[in-house]
Design a protein around this motif. Structure first.
Motif, PDB file in Angstrom:
ATOM      1  N   CYS A   1      -4.778  -1.649  -2.491  1.00  0.00           N
ATOM      2  CA  CYS A   1      -4.330  -2.938  -2.545  1.00  0.00           C
ATOM      3  C   CYS A   1      -2.752  -2.904  -2.513  1.00  0.00           C
ATOM      4  O   CYS A   1      -2.255  -2.462  -3.498  1.00  0.00           O
ATOM      5  CB  CYS A   1      -4.855  -3.751  -3.824  1.00  0.00           C
ATOM      6  SG  CYS A   1      -6.804  -4.008  -3.772  1.00  0.00           S
ATOM      7  N   GLU A   2      -2.177  -3.597  -1.683  1.00  0.00           N
ATOM      8  CA  GLU A   2      -0.559  -3.789  -2.036  1.00  0.00           C
ATOM      9  C   GLU A   2      -0.282  -5.189  -2.091  1.00  0.00           C
ATOM     10  O   GLU A   2      -0.955  -6.149  -1.510  1.00  0.00           O
ATOM     11  CB  GLU A   2       0.241  -3.398  -0.518  1.00  0.00           C
ATOM     12  CG  GLU A   2      -0.037  -1.781  -0.320  1.00  0.00           C
ATOM     13  CD  GLU A   2       0.592  -1.035  -1.450  1.00  0.00           C
ATOM     14  OE1 GLU A   2       1.669  -1.529  -2.257  1.00  0.00           O
ATOM     15  OE2 GLU A   2       0.230   0.219  -1.494  1.00  0.00           O
ATOM     16  N   MET A   3       0.349  -5.517  -3.093  1.00  0.00           N
ATOM     17  CA  MET A   3       0.382  -6.940  -3.662  1.00  0.00           C
ATOM     18  C   MET A   3       2.037  -7.323  -3.968  1.00  0.00           C
ATOM     19  O   MET A   3       2.644  -7.237  -3.127  1.00  0.00           O
ATOM     20  CB  MET A   3      -0.492  -6.614  -5.268  1.00  0.00           C
ATOM     21  CG  MET A   3      -1.607  -6.340  -5.000  1.00  0.00           C
ATOM     22  SD  MET A   3      -2.753  -6.282  -6.598  1.00  0.00           S
ATOM     23  CE  MET A   3      -1.872  -4.636  -7.124  1.00  0.00           C
TER      24      MET A   3
ATOM     25  N   VAL B   1     -12.037  -0.168   1.303  1.00  0.00           N
ATOM     26  CA  VAL B   1     -11.545  -1.530   1.279  1.00  0.00           C
ATOM     27  C   VAL B   1      -9.750  -1.556   1.254  1.00  0.00           C
ATOM     28  O   VAL B   1      -9.244  -0.939   0.272  1.00  0.00           O
ATOM     29  CB  VAL B   1     -11.902  -2.452   0.139  1.00  0.00           C
ATOM     30  CG1 VAL B   1     -11.235  -3.884   0.082  1.00  0.00           C
ATOM     31  CG2 VAL B   1     -13.319  -2.701   0.205  1.00  0.00           C
ATOM     32  N   SER B   2      -9.052  -2.289   2.139  1.00  0.00           N
ATOM     33  CA  SER B   2      -7.732  -2.328   2.109  1.00  0.00           C
ATOM     34  C   SER B   2      -7.347  -4.054   2.029  1.00  0.00           C
ATOM     35  O   SER B   2      -7.972  -4.723   2.873  1.00  0.00           O
ATOM     36  CB  SER B   2      -7.094  -1.851   3.262  1.00  0.00           C
ATOM     37  OG  SER B   2      -5.796  -2.126   3.370  1.00  0.00           O
ATOM     38  N   PHE B   3      -6.544  -4.221   0.977  1.00  0.00           N
ATOM     39  CA  PHE B   3      -6.258  -5.538   0.834  1.00  0.00           C
ATOM     40  C   PHE B   3      -4.688  -5.733   0.647  1.00  0.00           C
ATOM     41  O   PHE B   3      -4.101  -4.806   0.181  1.00  0.00           O
ATOM     42  CB  PHE B   3      -6.690  -6.197  -0.573  1.00  0.00           C
ATOM     43  CG  PHE B   3      -6.218  -7.461  -1.037  1.00  0.00           C
ATOM     44  CD1 PHE B   3      -6.705  -8.730  -0.826  1.00  0.00           C
ATOM     45  CD2 PHE B   3      -5.170  -7.538  -2.104  1.00  0.00           C
ATOM     46  CE1 PHE B   3      -6.187  -9.744  -1.439  1.00  0.00           C
ATOM     47  CE2 PHE B   3      -4.500  -8.596  -2.563  1.00  0.00           C
ATOM     48  CZ  PHE B   3      -5.337  -9.891  -2.146  1.00  0.00           C
ATOM     49  N   THR B   4      -4.044  -6.817   1.081  1.00  0.00           N
ATOM     50  CA  THR B   4      -2.747  -7.002   0.778  1.00  0.00           C
ATOM     51  C   THR B   4      -2.650  -8.488   0.549  1.00  0.00           C
ATOM     52  O   THR B   4      -3.153  -9.358   1.255  1.00  0.00           O
ATOM     53  CB  THR B   4      -1.870  -7.101   2.304  1.00  0.00           C
ATOM     54  OG1 THR B   4      -1.994  -5.606   2.635  1.00  0.00           O
ATOM     55  CG2 THR B   4      -0.369  -7.180   1.949  1.00  0.00           C
ATOM     56  N   GLY B   5      -1.870  -8.977  -0.630  1.00  0.00           N
ATOM     57  CA  GLY B   5      -1.931 -10.339  -1.186  1.00  0.00           C
ATOM     58  C   GLY B   5      -1.318 -10.360  -2.468  1.00  0.00           C
ATOM     59  O   GLY B   5      -0.435  -9.685  -2.755  1.00  0.00           O
TER      60      GLY B   5
END
Length: 482
Positions: free
Chosen positions: A248-250, A223-227
């Motif tokens: 995750c990059e946030m 899973v890769s998430f940006t937000g």
């Protein structure tokens, strides 16, 4: 007249089983509906994940050069439609035409990973024994669940999709509901380039159903998430529960330090570009100018004059700054301006909505500068995500670095100085994943790692460049005795 768009599942454009849609309106003129997208359900998302899972073995076995050929063809299709892609991005997200240059970044990413697909592999090593070949392979993880934000609605999906596909993973993608069109256009190009059915799947809809299903589904392997940090931390907790690989990059609270040796004209341009570019709606945006007392008065005069010279307007007219993407984002920025006023900061310029008929149907806000900001104020500690700059005066380099590092985020930071010692010490001691000297906090290159420290990241894997290859692959060590 707006268009109706569907999900892309198993090689077909299909409607959601909910029979409900989401309207996407132009943030510069909310009377204009740009398009309607599917309000998808958990069941829709599961179908997309199952399609990706069914296609995973075949795509993993597809030779790297063939995967690269499809990515290269995709890049060419995107390049031929660049103006169409730019207009969609501007009308949905609100960026100016110049800022929509991120479309070019998307094209470059597909070209870049098309070439990387040719040589994905691991090293051969010398064995300690005789008649043994020792090597390392990079193999795909399986199904990649990708959750992307609205603020870079073309580039961020591209920098997740391209390496995932190049390494042999299949994809289930959920773009942000506020601006899903650029991601849809990437998938359209992949479809036209001949990507096999099920290898790429696009599902639009709320994070509570689509995003949560992606992060929790047992068939999703990575899973890769940006937000935002708040959402990213929930995604990480959910996805890592069954040992998925997660990235995750946030958020960010990014500083630029301005020292006495700086060229103040250059410093003003650097800080303004980082603070007010893309309406401050970037995780790498500069929200704190930490300025040495010897030059603080002159710098403040210059940055205020720069902010007041910024032309605000609809992105299609290519002004200096466009609107916020939504009413909630605009309200959030105005709320932080009220908080700063209540905390005793001095409002130097901006602080409200511009007046005039041009702005009455859009989510516009003035570029805003505060002085007399205490480093512990909320306006100096919390992510605003709007064109609001806090100017913080310090007495020296040590204090500047302490203030820069004194937040819970650590994504990007910069310093403006002509002192080589200060530049090197800053790079050594700044607590951020991106460190820049004489440059704005925003803007990164695609062939080097990108990611943050502290609450800006899960601090697991980085994105882009070879780091993108590493994230989407597992290493298998092979001992071959003969």
């Amino acid at each position: 007249m707006s268009a109706d768009y569907r999900n892309y599942i198993d090689g077909e454009w299909v409607e959601s089983e909910s029979d409900e849609t989401i309207e996407v309106r132009n943030p510069a003129d909310t009377t204009e509906v740009v398009g309607t997208y599917q309000r998808s359900t958990e069941a829709d998302t599961e179908r997309a994940i199952e399609a990706a899972n069914d296609a995973a073995e075949g795509w993993a076995k597809t030779p790297g050069p063939e995967r690269g050929r499809i990515l290269r063809e995709t890049a060419g299709i995107l390049e031929s439609r660049k103006e169409e892609l730019v207009e969609t991005l501007v009308r949905e997200e609100g960026k100016t035409r110049s800022e929509a240059g991120e479309v070019g970044r998307s094209i470059d990413l597909f070209y870049y990973y098309a070439e990387k697909a040719r040589d994905i592999g691991g090293p051969n090593k010398q064995s300690s024994g005789e008649k043994t070949e020792l090597s390392v392979r990079k193999e795909p993880l399986g199904v990649a669940g990708l959750i992307t934000p609205w603020n870079y609605p073309s580039a961020i999906p591209a920098w997740k999709i391209a390496p995932a596909l190049a390494t042999g993973n299949t994809v289930a993608l959920k773009p942000a509901s506020a601006a899903p069109g650029p991601a849809r256009q990437l998938v359209e190009a992949l479809d036209e380039a001949g990507v096999p059915d099920g290898v790429v799947n696009l599902v639009t809809g709320p994070g509570s159903e689509v995003g949560n299903t992606i992060s929790s589904h047992p068939a999703v392997d990575v899973v890769s998430f940006t937000g935002s940090s708040a959402v990213g931390e929930r995604v990480y907790e959910t996805a890592s529960g069954d040992q998925k690989r997660v990235q995750c990059e946030m958020g960010g609270k990014n500083p630029t330090i301005v020292m006495p040796s700086a060229d103040l004209d250059q410093a003003t341009e650097i800080v303004a570009g980082g603070a007010f570019g893309v309406t401050g709606q970037a995780c790498t945006a500069c929200s704190r100018a930490i300025v040495h007392e010897d030059v603080s008065e002159q710098f403040l005069d210059q940055i205020v004059a720069h902010a007041e010279s910024i032309e605000i307007g609809p992105g299609l007219e290519d002004p200096d700054m466009g609107p916020h993407i939504s009413e909630s984002e605009l309200d959030g920025t105005l709320e932080y301006i009220d908080i700063a006023n209540g905390e005793g900061a001095t409002l130097e310029t901006g602080g409200g909505r511009p007046e005039g008929s041009t702005y009455e149907n859009g989510y516009f806000v003035e570029p805003t500068v505060f002085s007399d900001v205490d480093p512990e104020d909320r306006i100096a500690q919390e992510e605003v995500f709007g064109p609001v700059l806090s100017v913080i005066e310090v007495g020296g380099f040590e204090e500047a670095l302490e203030v820069a590092n004194g937040v819970e985020y650590g994504l990007s930071s910069s310093i403006v100085t002509q002192d080589l010692d200060e530049a090197h010490r800053f790079v050594d001691e700044t607590e951020s994943g991106v460190a820049k000297v004489n440059d704005k906090t925003t803007g990164v290159e695609l062939h080097v790692p990108f990611g943050g420290y502290k609450r800006s990241s899960t601090n697991t894997y980085r994105e882009q460049g070879d780091a993108g290859i590493d994230f989407y692959t597992a290493e298998k060590t092979v001992y071959l005795n003969y």
